[in-house]
Design an enzyme around this catalytic site. Sequence first.
Site, PDB file in Angstrom:
ATOM      1  N   SER A 185      47.106  42.536  28.678  1.00 18.77           N
ATOM      2  CA  SER A 185      47.042  42.082  30.116  1.00 18.77           C
ATOM      3  C   SER A 185      48.535  41.695  30.717  1.00 18.77           C
ATOM      4  O   SER A 185      49.075  40.855  30.319  1.00 18.77           O
ATOM      5  CB  SER A 185      46.360  40.697  30.315  1.00 18.77           C
ATOM      6  OG  SER A 185      46.533  40.213  31.486  1.00 18.77           O
ATOM      7  N   HIS A 206      45.588  46.507  31.197  1.00 18.13           N
ATOM      8  CA  HIS A 206      44.584  45.355  31.647  1.00 18.13           C
ATOM      9  C   HIS A 206      45.170  44.687  32.779  1.00 18.13           C
ATOM     10  O   HIS A 206      46.260  43.977  32.712  1.00 18.13           O
ATOM     11  CB  HIS A 206      43.880  44.254  30.825  1.00 18.13           C
ATOM     12  CG  HIS A 206      43.044  43.125  31.556  1.00 18.13           C
ATOM     13  ND1 HIS A 206      41.637  43.517  31.323  1.00 18.13           N
ATOM     14  CD2 HIS A 206      43.013  42.206  31.875  1.00 18.13           C
ATOM     15  CE1 HIS A 206      40.905  42.531  32.089  1.00 18.13           C
ATOM     16  NE2 HIS A 206      41.904  41.692  32.370  1.00 18.13           N
ATOM     17  N   ASP A 237      45.097  41.995  36.056  1.00 15.80           N
ATOM     18  CA  ASP A 237      44.318  41.054  36.648  1.00 15.80           C
ATOM     19  C   ASP A 237      44.660  40.769  38.127  1.00 15.80           C
ATOM     20  O   ASP A 237      45.778  40.519  38.485  1.00 15.80           O
ATOM     21  CB  ASP A 237      44.799  39.785  35.933  1.00 15.80           C
ATOM     22  CG  ASP A 237      43.960  39.918  34.462  1.00 15.80           C
ATOM     23  OD1 ASP A 237      42.879  39.926  34.378  1.00 15.80           O
ATOM     24  OD2 ASP A 237      44.701  39.833  33.547  1.00 15.80           O
ATOM     25  N   MET A 246      44.225  38.361  41.521  1.00 19.75           N
ATOM     26  CA  MET A 246      43.577  37.339  41.860  1.00 19.75           C
ATOM     27  C   MET A 246      43.810  37.050  43.189  1.00 19.75           C
ATOM     28  O   MET A 246      44.972  37.211  43.757  1.00 19.75           O
ATOM     29  CB  MET A 246      44.463  36.072  40.971  1.00 19.75           C
ATOM     30  CG  MET A 246      44.210  36.380  39.387  1.00 19.75           C
ATOM     31  SD  MET A 246      44.939  35.095  38.634  1.00 19.75           S
ATOM     32  CE  MET A 246      44.607  35.414  36.934  1.00 19.75           C
ATOM     33  N   HIS A 253      40.637  44.198  36.724  1.00 20.56           N
ATOM     34  CA  HIS A 253      39.779  43.021  36.744  1.00 20.56           C
ATOM     35  C   HIS A 253      39.913  42.451  37.777  1.00 20.56           C
ATOM     36  O   HIS A 253      40.852  41.849  38.071  1.00 20.56           O
ATOM     37  CB  HIS A 253      40.234  42.229  35.319  1.00 20.56           C
ATOM     38  CG  HIS A 253      39.685  41.002  35.185  1.00 20.56           C
ATOM     39  ND1 HIS A 253      39.785  40.014  34.277  1.00 20.56           N
ATOM     40  CD2 HIS A 253      38.349  40.468  35.901  1.00 20.56           C
ATOM     41  CE1 HIS A 253      39.043  38.901  34.531  1.00 20.56           C
ATOM     42  NE2 HIS A 253      38.065  39.296  35.430  1.00 20.56           N
ATOM     43  N   MET A 300      39.275  39.530  40.215  1.00 22.02           N
ATOM     44  CA  MET A 300      38.897  38.205  40.420  1.00 22.02           C
ATOM     45  C   MET A 300      39.097  37.948  41.766  1.00 22.02           C
ATOM     46  O   MET A 300      40.003  36.991  42.275  1.00 22.02           O
ATOM     47  CB  MET A 300      39.988  37.153  39.259  1.00 22.02           C
ATOM     48  CG  MET A 300      39.505  37.427  37.952  1.00 22.02           C
ATOM     49  SD  MET A 300      40.812  36.961  36.880  1.00 22.02           S
ATOM     50  CE  MET A 300      41.887  38.344  37.015  1.00 22.02           C
ATOM     51  N   MET A 357      34.235  36.402  29.891  1.00 20.08           N
ATOM     52  CA  MET A 357      35.289  35.583  30.132  1.00 20.08           C
ATOM     53  C   MET A 357      35.362  34.207  28.722  1.00 20.08           C
ATOM     54  O   MET A 357      34.112  33.522  29.105  1.00 20.08           O
ATOM     55  CB  MET A 357      35.411  34.869  31.317  1.00 20.08           C
ATOM     56  CG  MET A 357      35.607  35.716  32.621  1.00 20.08           C
ATOM     57  SD  MET A 357      37.235  36.605  32.355  1.00 20.08           S
ATOM     58  CE  MET A 357      38.428  35.262  32.142  1.00 20.08           C
ATOM     59  N   GLY A 392      46.631  32.808  32.690  1.00 13.32           N
ATOM     60  CA  GLY A 392      46.702  32.958  31.427  1.00 13.32           C
ATOM     61  C   GLY A 392      47.115  31.868  30.566  1.00 13.32           C
ATOM     62  O   GLY A 392      47.448  30.757  31.064  1.00 13.32           O
ATOM     63  N   ASP A 449      37.949  38.109  27.248  1.00 11.03           N
ATOM     64  CA  ASP A 449      39.083  38.106  28.010  1.00 11.03           C
ATOM     65  C   ASP A 449      39.564  36.558  28.164  1.00 11.03           C
ATOM     66  O   ASP A 449      38.592  35.733  28.739  1.00 11.03           O
ATOM     67  CB  ASP A 449      38.926  38.663  29.359  1.00 11.03           C
ATOM     68  CG  ASP A 449      40.195  38.543  30.123  1.00 11.03           C
ATOM     69  OD1 ASP A 449      41.361  38.057  29.718  1.00 11.03           O
ATOM     70  OD2 ASP A 449      40.153  39.123  31.391  1.00 11.03           O
ATOM     71  N   GLY A 450      40.614  35.950  27.589  1.00  9.42           N
ATOM     72  CA  GLY A 450      41.019  34.748  27.759  1.00  9.42           C
ATOM     73  C   GLY A 450      41.177  34.031  26.590  1.00  9.42           C
ATOM     74  O   GLY A 450      40.160  33.943  25.635  1.00  9.42           O
ATOM     75  N   GLY A 451      42.390  33.583  26.106  1.00  9.15           N
ATOM     76  CA  GLY A 451      42.585  32.855  24.949  1.00  9.15           C
ATOM     77  C   GLY A 451      42.222  33.676  23.689  1.00  9.15           C
ATOM     78  O   GLY A 451      42.263  33.030  22.755  1.00  9.15           O
ATOM     79  N   GLY A 502      46.860  38.534  26.421  1.00  7.77           N
ATOM     80  CA  GLY A 502      48.044  38.249  27.484  1.00  7.77           C
ATOM     81  C   GLY A 502      49.312  37.570  26.911  1.00  7.77           C
ATOM     82  O   GLY A 502      50.158  38.295  26.131  1.00  7.77           O
TER      83      GLY A 502
HETATM   84  C1  DX5 Z   1      42.694  35.312  32.973  1.00  7.71           C
HETATM   85  C2  DX5 Z   1      42.761  36.644  33.064  1.00  7.71           C
HETATM   86  C3  DX5 Z   1      43.363  37.250  31.830  1.00  7.71           C
HETATM   87  C4  DX5 Z   1      44.529  36.762  31.271  1.00  7.71           C
HETATM   88  C5  DX5 Z   1      44.394  36.428  29.813  1.00  7.71           C
HETATM   89  O1  DX5 Z   1      42.198  34.696  34.271  1.00  7.71           O
HETATM   90  O2  DX5 Z   1      41.518  37.333  33.242  1.00  7.71           O
HETATM   91  O3  DX5 Z   1      43.152  38.646  31.590  1.00  7.71           O
HETATM   92  O4  DX5 Z   1      45.695  37.591  31.224  1.00  7.71           O
HETATM   93  O5  DX5 Z   1      45.491  35.606  29.144  1.00  7.71           O
HETATM   94  P1  DX5 Z   1      45.631  35.039  27.816  1.00  7.71           P
HETATM   95  O6  DX5 Z   1      45.522  36.189  26.815  1.00  7.71           O
HETATM   96  O7  DX5 Z   1      46.961  34.512  28.131  1.00  7.71           O
HETATM   97  O8  DX5 Z   1      44.613  33.992  27.755  1.00  7.71           O
HETATM   98 ZN    ZN Z   2      41.488  39.735  32.875  1.00  9.24          ZN
END
Ligand code: DX5
Ligand code: ZN
Length: 234
Positions: free
Chosen positions: A20, A45, A47, A49, A78, A80, A149, A156, A184-186, A206
């Site tokens: 990401s 990927h 993101d 926002m 993605h 958001m 999610m 991130g 996606d996330g963590g 990410g």
């Molecule tokens: C969060 C994004 C993710 C983000 C993940 O809102 O959708 O794609 O980049 O980042 P990490 O891997 O650091 O949680």
């Molecule tokens: Zn994402």
Amino acid sequence: MSISPVLAELHASVPVVEPSLLACDFAQLGQEIRRVEQAGARMLHLDIMDGHFVPNLSFGVPVVEAVHRSTHLPLDVHLMISEPARYVDTFREAGADLLTVHIETLPDPRPLLHQMRRMGVGVGISLNPPTPLSQIEGCLDLCDHVLVMSVMPGFGGQEFEPVALDKLRRLQTMVGPEVLLQVDGGVNLETVRQCALAGADLFVVGSALFSQENYGQFLEEMTGLARKNTCKIA
Ligand code: DX5
Ligand code: ZN
């Protein structure tokens, strides 16, 4: 239903660990893209926002276009953003191969998902940790992938929320193998194992990746763990 060459290639490549770019060094964007390409990344990927659906702003169409010009890797965008229907065409034209919209933004997702199918893009629906699977049940037949999610979207570097694991497990009983499951996330070297065991095919990473010196070694290790722990039949 026929699938695009990008989706066919993706299906043949799972498990796929997806960088990401949100966590990369944007001052060196071109170089970061080259580094993840050389590290063996299969897809990127991106993101998007809007500061409205999520409490943060990232980047928009010109950056997606620039990434598209800089790589042959498929782009997984993605969204958001509120009112995604206003922007899907633009992001497709900018180079998106896969597009994901959030169920929380769509009172009736089916018309937009149909429109996305007609555009020839890989169609994805996403849901936030508090959103129940029942909200996407009625539109899974129109999806190529489901993005679960495992953090609240917007930033991130957050901690993985295990509620995603239960959703991944249950999704496996709700969709066939033609629908890819994405998390996606963590996602990191600890949580990737549980995600693979729960049925994830695509692993968005990410901060855990971009904090490394050696992207290649990390991607290899992560992909190895995903492959070793996958519950999918090879
Ligand atoms: C969060 C994004 C993710 C983000 C993940 O809102 O959708 O794609 O980049 O980042 P990490 O891997 O650091 O949680
Ligand atoms: Zn994402």
